[in-house]
Write a protein that holds these residues in place. Sequence first.
Motif, PDB file in Angstrom:
ATOM      1  N   UNK A 221       0.881  -1.175  -0.067  1.00  0.00           N
ATOM      2  CA  UNK A 221      -0.079   0.134   0.031  1.00  0.00           C
ATOM      3  C   UNK A 221       0.690   1.241  -0.119  1.00  0.00           C
ATOM      4  N   UNK A 222       1.918   1.315   0.542  1.00  0.00           N
ATOM      5  CA  UNK A 222       2.902   2.109   0.651  1.00  0.00           C
ATOM      6  C   UNK A 222       3.649   2.410  -0.493  1.00  0.00           C
ATOM      7  N   UNK A 223       3.669   1.583  -1.464  1.00  0.00           N
ATOM      8  CA  UNK A 223       4.406   1.598  -2.735  1.00  0.00           C
ATOM      9  C   UNK A 223       4.201   2.918  -3.301  1.00  0.00           C
ATOM     10  N   UNK A 224       2.937   3.301  -3.443  1.00  0.00           N
ATOM     11  CA  UNK A 224       2.254   4.616  -4.125  1.00  0.00           C
ATOM     12  C   UNK A 224       2.688   5.753  -3.484  1.00  0.00           C
ATOM     13  N   UNK A 225       3.104   5.823  -2.119  1.00  0.00           N
ATOM     14  CA  UNK A 225       3.076   6.926  -1.226  1.00  0.00           C
ATOM     15  C   UNK A 225       4.163   8.011  -1.905  1.00  0.00           C
ATOM     16  N   UNK A 230       5.472  13.220  -4.185  1.00  0.00           N
ATOM     17  CA  UNK A 230       6.442  13.874  -5.302  1.00  0.00           C
ATOM     18  C   UNK A 230       5.413  14.588  -6.170  1.00  0.00           C
ATOM     19  N   UNK A 231       4.228  13.771  -6.507  1.00  0.00           N
ATOM     20  CA  UNK A 231       3.302  14.796  -7.669  1.00  0.00           C
ATOM     21  C   UNK A 231       2.503  15.726  -6.879  1.00  0.00           C
ATOM     22  N   UNK A 307      -5.902   7.905  -9.369  1.00  0.00           N
ATOM     23  CA  UNK A 307      -5.371   7.040 -10.298  1.00  0.00           C
ATOM     24  C   UNK A 307      -4.079   6.295  -9.565  1.00  0.00           C
ATOM     25  N   UNK A 308      -3.402   6.822  -8.744  1.00  0.00           N
ATOM     26  CA  UNK A 308      -2.554   5.951  -7.746  1.00  0.00           C
ATOM     27  C   UNK A 308      -3.068   5.198  -6.808  1.00  0.00           C
ATOM     28  N   UNK A 309      -4.400   5.788  -6.296  1.00  0.00           N
ATOM     29  CA  UNK A 309      -5.251   4.938  -5.456  1.00  0.00           C
ATOM     30  C   UNK A 309      -5.802   3.533  -6.115  1.00  0.00           C
ATOM     31  N   UNK A 310      -6.330   3.786  -7.101  1.00  0.00           N
ATOM     32  CA  UNK A 310      -6.631   2.681  -7.834  1.00  0.00           C
ATOM     33  C   UNK A 310      -5.668   1.524  -8.314  1.00  0.00           C
ATOM     34  N   UNK A 311      -4.403   2.241  -8.782  1.00  0.00           N
ATOM     35  CA  UNK A 311      -3.607   1.045  -9.005  1.00  0.00           C
ATOM     36  C   UNK A 311      -3.133   0.442  -7.592  1.00  0.00           C
ATOM     37  N   UNK A 340      -9.259  -0.348   4.591  1.00  0.00           N
ATOM     38  CA  UNK A 340      -8.291   0.515   5.208  1.00  0.00           C
ATOM     39  C   UNK A 340      -7.467   1.444   4.276  1.00  0.00           C
ATOM     40  N   UNK A 341      -7.162   0.594   3.068  1.00  0.00           N
ATOM     41  CA  UNK A 341      -6.326   1.158   1.968  1.00  0.00           C
ATOM     42  C   UNK A 341      -7.243   2.358   1.303  1.00  0.00           C
ATOM     43  N   UNK A 342      -8.501   1.928   0.882  1.00  0.00           N
ATOM     44  CA  UNK A 342      -9.267   2.963   0.199  1.00  0.00           C
ATOM     45  C   UNK A 342      -9.464   4.087   1.377  1.00  0.00           C
ATOM     46  N   UNK A 343      -9.426   4.012   2.636  1.00  0.00           N
ATOM     47  CA  UNK A 343      -9.649   4.996   3.505  1.00  0.00           C
ATOM     48  C   UNK A 343      -8.368   5.681   3.452  1.00  0.00           C
ATOM     49  N   UNK A 344      -7.284   5.014   3.366  1.00  0.00           N
ATOM     50  CA  UNK A 344      -5.845   5.807   3.527  1.00  0.00           C
ATOM     51  C   UNK A 344      -5.589   6.763   2.170  1.00  0.00           C
ATOM     52  N   UNK A 345      -6.200   6.263   0.936  1.00  0.00           N
ATOM     53  CA  UNK A 345      -6.161   7.024  -0.237  1.00  0.00           C
ATOM     54  C   UNK A 345      -6.900   8.351   0.206  1.00  0.00           C
ATOM     55  N   UNK A 346      -7.904   8.054   0.586  1.00  0.00           N
ATOM     56  CA  UNK A 346      -8.874   9.376   0.793  1.00  0.00           C
ATOM     57  C   UNK A 346      -8.214  10.474   1.711  1.00  0.00           C
ATOM     58  N   UNK A 347      -7.641  10.379   2.639  1.00  0.00           N
ATOM     59  CA  UNK A 347      -6.914  11.401   3.421  1.00  0.00           C
ATOM     60  C   UNK A 347      -5.698  11.970   2.636  1.00  0.00           C
ATOM     61  N   UNK A 348      -5.054  11.094   1.882  1.00  0.00           N
ATOM     62  CA  UNK A 348      -4.045  11.648   0.906  1.00  0.00           C
ATOM     63  C   UNK A 348      -4.775  12.490  -0.180  1.00  0.00           C
ATOM     64  N   UNK A 349      -5.741  12.104  -0.788  1.00  0.00           N
ATOM     65  CA  UNK A 349      -6.391  12.985  -1.860  1.00  0.00           C
ATOM     66  C   UNK A 349      -6.951  14.323  -1.050  1.00  0.00           C
ATOM     67  N   UNK A 350      -7.309  13.981   0.236  1.00  0.00           N
ATOM     68  CA  UNK A 350      -7.770  15.401   0.828  1.00  0.00           C
ATOM     69  C   UNK A 350      -6.548  16.127   1.029  1.00  0.00           C
ATOM     70  N   UNK A 351      -5.653  15.805   1.664  1.00  0.00           N
ATOM     71  CA  UNK A 351      -4.613  16.485   1.961  1.00  0.00           C
ATOM     72  C   UNK A 351      -3.893  17.389   0.649  1.00  0.00           C
ATOM     73  N   UNK A 352      -4.034  16.477  -0.643  1.00  0.00           N
ATOM     74  CA  UNK A 352      -3.677  17.203  -1.870  1.00  0.00           C
ATOM     75  C   UNK A 352      -4.453  18.389  -2.118  1.00  0.00           C
TER      76      UNK A 352
END
Length: 643
Positions: A221-225, A230-231, A307-311, A340-352
């Motif tokens: 899950x952290x591979x895309x972090x 960076x993006x 996109x990163x979250x879906x991958x 958890x992984x889907x919820x983990x992507x959501x905070x990252x997108x919110x932070x973005x």
Amino acid sequence: MRPGMPGPGAPGTKAKSFGPSLRRLAVRLAPEKVYLAIIFVLATTAVVLNTLGPQILGRATNLIFDGVIGKQLPAGLTKDQAIAGLRDQGQNRLADMLRGMDVIPGAGIDFGAVGRVLALVLTLYVVASVFTWLQGYLINEVINRTVKRLRADIEDKIHRLPLSYFDSTPRGDVLSRVTNDVDNISQSLQQTMNQLVIQVLSVIGLLSMMFWISPTLALIALVTLPAAIWVTTLIAKRSKPHFIDQWKYTGLVNAQVEEAFTGHEVISAFGRIREVGQEFDQRNEKLYQSSFRAQFISGLIMPTMTLLGNINYVLIAVVGGLKVATGSLSLGEVQAFIMYSRQFSAPLMQVGAMINLLQSGVASAERIFEILDAEEQQPDPAEEDLRPLERGRVAFEHVGFGYEPDTPIIEDLSLVAEPGHVVAIVGHTGAGKTTLVNLLERFYEIDSGAITIDGVNITDITRDRLRSRIGMVLQDTWLFGGTIRENIAYGHPNASEEEILAAAKAAYVDRFVHALPHGYDTVLDEEGSGVSAGEKQLITIARAFLAKPSILILDEATSSVDTRTELLVQHAMAELRRDRTSFVIAHRLSTIRDADLIVVMDKGRIVEQGSHRQLLAARGPYRELYNAQFAGAAVGAEAVEVQ
């Protein structure tokens, strides 16, 4: 605009970097540290409860799945016997999966246990929602109080700024900073802080639960972090200059609109509507381009994160399915991990998304900090000279001043105005007449020499005390939104009704006010609509009457009244000037013949001084001014006769 000052189009100071400005903005939240601590506790509790939800919900999934599989197994066997039987039949994969499950052969779904688990999850989510609501409520309180203090600080700062700041800064831009930029800061903080604490804590909590369930899946899950960070950083860096330009051009557009609205009659009279419209279009186009680029570039964050979250989701689903098949994880644990992984992507997108908003808010904060960091006027003295200022003797002693250090406007000027005397100041446009009285009021600070009132240096007393002894009537009249009575009383707020009426009669305001619909209660707007330019000037003269100052400054005070009214006002002025030191700036020399002292200025120097008769007899610059003025009138009269 004052001589030597930069024009409205002069560039401002370079914007500060994102990090320092953001930290400076965060420091303004320090007075709310108690509430911030409570907010942190509420947010932490809400995140913990929300984080436990999927794990507990996974138990319900296990109960249902275990019941379905258990029902298919022969009753009376133990779990180990059932696994051994499956291996004997060659179904090793099914046996491995059964080994990781908590099944009872022959038993079905325990709906009671499932119900209790679901009730517990529902309770956790309800309590978490209540805590989240309380946290949001307190954050709104904290932000609104912080912005309230920021507005108060800006208001106080504006009153401490020298007049030169407003000479060099368009009013529309100042208004845009005080209104639009402050509102943008408020909105940005409300939309980011309301989620920032929860999202950051959610990332920590979700990562903890993911590693607890399966370190292998957590690492996947952290591979895309790193790619997401960076993006986000790259896009935020590209969008920041455009957000700065967006709010800069917002101020310029506001300045253009304010200028065009104020000078609409002049613009129309000179047929410059098309040119003004073209200038507006140019600024509006720049605002459009900067806004579009800022929003477009920053808007790339969300789809990229999606996109990163879906991958990431695909990788976890594949590896998680293999682990269930091998019995390493239960189906409920994989389900919980995927949640958890889907919820983990959501905070990252919110932070973005919040970084996008913060870019805009910090750009506005930088514009506000430019005001707060602007150089202030010299502070009032810590120990004030308390000698009385009643006589009104004014002395300029070798005064030097320039709006710019290398461009002196007044050089080595000395002048004494005795108590009760009328000092008229004349000269060509730009000679320094208005500058002289502005120095007396301490609107600007002198570069050398001293100015004293009754022997007291004006720098040794507070500006409030100094200006309370000086009454001023300007050529450019200014009325405030309110009644005529309130505008007159502005010079003396505690004045009685009798004193207000006496001042109005002395300034001949009483002559026209009764013709208005509501008399002295007639409401005027800031532009003084409803009364003529001459009547506005009479109201400002009445304001000066009411203030009863020791020193009176009249800067072309009768320039907007007709000849008959001017004679009446001159008579009233004679009464007003009695026993007061008066400075009269006049272009019409016929109005200052009776002055005790006439001072002729040229290029910041006194080139001649004396009475009207003395100066005419001296055949110097004053006589030239006097003859030129009346010779012009004579030529005009001859031209009329010829026609």
